[in-house]
Every structure is written in structure tokens, then in C-alpha cells.
Scaffold this active site. Sequence first.
Site: not given
Length: 438
Positions: A11, A121, A149, A250, A253, A261, A264, A322, A329
Site C-alpha cells: 500500500v 486497514t 485504500e 466476484f 467459482a 486483505c 485478515k 491471484k 499470502r
Amino acid sequence: MKLAVVGTGYVGLVTGTCFAETGNQVVCVDIDARKVEKMKSGIIPIYEPGLEELFLRNTAEGRLSFTTSLAEGIEGAEVIFLALPTPPGEDGSADLKYILGVAKDLGPLLKQYTVIIDKSTVPVGTAEKVRAAIAANASVEFDVISNPEFLREGVAVEDFMKPDRVVIGTTSEKAKASMNRLYAPLVRQGNPIIFMDERSAEMTKYAANAFLAVKITFMNEIANLCEKVGANVDDIRRGIGTDSRIGKRFLFAGIGYGGSCFPKDVQALSKTSSEHDYDFQILDSVMKVNEEQKTRLLPSVLEYFGGDVKGKTIAVWGLAFKPYTDDIREAPALYNMRELLAAGAHVKAYDPEAMENVANLADLGSKVTFTKDAYSALVDADALMIMTEWPQFRTPDFEKLEARLKNKVIFDGRNVYELEDMKERGYTYFSIGRQKIN
């Protein structure tokens, strides 16, 4: 404007670089001396498409610089961003020690009115804690505001430069004026700057990420049911995604969400809820389902090999959580590889960006064989597992696959291929929420 960004993680570095691109003078501060020296030498510590070009341009033109000294970094700064880690504690709550530690150090260093921004965050009420930590040693006026953010890894530069909205939590008119001035170049097309109180801004970030996690998890639950009733989750996605009330994003599947993000933030929001004596039941279900979803394909792998993968070689395509990032993570690939290795299988893996990060993991680095390209991972492999939907995996050379794989079998955790295509090619093909192809 003169800005300081404390923390050069994902970030912080994106924030500092992008604000330098809009003409601001930005100094990034980090306690990691080796990392700072690398950045001074033009070496960017993370992979993010489009960031390196902006990074090199703005360092070359003198708008972006780096230091390990907090006092040097904030000297003359009108705005200070706190972009520090908030890792989950053992109980799931966000650990604020890094943010509050810097806040305590900032107090005696402030020389003029400054806006201090919580960019990380953070749980509801953090702005008040930061304000108190600074005020204990400050002798000048300052404001602490929340400015969460909403950056997606892989498209973070675009998200920052063309934000859907900018959320700012403050009741200070002076701080509002500074933020309007700072963000004006990024909202010229009319996307809103939304002002609210600090607690509402802090909650907005958690609410956004938790909602998206719920949306992903809902579709994974639908996919799991599809497998039982003989429906196709891809058709359902198209059928509901065209409903304007739901939207298309989003809804894909797969084997669950990961990253820095969603896991957590959902956990932290659940913890905040319990601290305020509220049972947020949806979040508990989301966490449970997502944990199970990550290894959804493993029973199919075991079934295919007659319940025993000992001595089998499994090729894994994709290690990052991704595509377009090197972030591992909570990546589902890690969970699957650990289970395969524990069961006695050999794992050969390829990822365009994330292999070095996995190689540095104590429990995996020495046990996984990393290959120079995707096809090398297939040599003498008994099966292929796809864990990340990198675009280069979508249209591979199937002749090369078949020449290297011992068996024409693919376990696809991201539904990269079309069922009919796999059927025509003669593959045994397992995916998520769709029928098995034999």
C-alpha cells in the site's frame, strides 16, 4: 504538496509512487535499510503491473525519495500517510503495534500543522488511539484522519489513479480542504470524495472487503452444490451476473480467496463484532467455507490415484493467490502443496512471479521443485493442478502438455478451460462447480 509515507509495503509504495506521479514531493520512510537502499538504486521490492515505470520516472525526476529516518522523512510534510502492517493476532484482531509505535514517535517531531492519515486497514476506533499517541508528545496542531485504500493487487496503479471513490473520515474542515486539494487530480472525471466521520470510514473498508468475501464464498457454495445436482456454475454466474442488482464481478467459482486483505479483514471484523457482543454469523460461515474450499480438489486427486499419491509427481501451475502479483499470502496453492507433500507426493511448480517467495518459505522452499517455465513442470508429472488463473495458462500448447504429462488429467481450481474442449481433447478434467470430464 509535500508528503511523507511511512511504510513501503504494497500500500505504501503504490500510494507514494502514484502521488509523486501527480506532481507531489514524496518521501517514503522504512526501517528496513536494505530495502531502502535497493529502492534508492531503482530496484522495486514488489511486483505490480505498471508500478515500476512510475517508480523509475518519479525517482529520476526527484519527486520520489526514500529514507530510514522518520525525522528526515516527515520534515516539512503537510500530510503523513501511515501505511504500516496490521497483521492478525492469535485471536484474529488486527495488531496495531506498528502504527501506534510510529504515532508515538511522531509527536515530538511535528513542527507545524500536519494531517496524519491512517492508510492501513485498521479497526474502528484506531484514529482515536493514533491521535492520543501523537498528542502525548506533540506541541503543534494536527489532525488524524482515516483514508482507507481500495486497491486490487494486479491493477493497483489503475485503481489508485482512477478511483471509484475516495473515502475520507474526518470532521475537521482544515483536513477536508487538504484532502480535496490532494485528491483533486484523481477525481477529475467526477468520481466522488466521500467524507464521513473517522469510525465510519474505518468500518467502510472492512465492510467492503467482507462483502466481497461473502460474494465469492456464496458462489463457491453454489458451485459445490452444482456438482451434486448436475448444474454448471459458469452458466449460473452468467445468469445472475447480468442482474444489475448483483453485478458480474466476484462471481467466479474456485478454490477460495487468499491474499493480504480478505482473510485478515474478515477475521478482524469478526473479532470486532465479538468485542462488541455481536454475533456476526455470516462472517463465521465465510471463514469456515473458505478454509475448506482451498483444498476442495484434493479428494478428487486422491480418488483418481486410488487413495494414495505417495511417489506420484504433481505439477502445479500458479502459486500466487491471484494473477498479476507475486503475493503468496494465504494462497490456496500453498495449502494444496503442503497436503500433497505430507501424503508423500512430489511437487513441481511454476509461477511467473511468485516462485522466489515460495522458495523462501521454510516448510516448502526445499521440498518443492521449481521450474524455469510452465512446460518444464509437466515433465514426468502424473497430473497437473492449476491453482492461479494466469492468462498464459488459458491457451497452452496442448501438444506439449500431452508430450510431457504421464496422464492426460488436469485438476483445475480456477475453471480455466471449457468442458467441451477438454472432452474433445480426451482429458480427464476436474474443475469447480462443473461436471467431471472422463
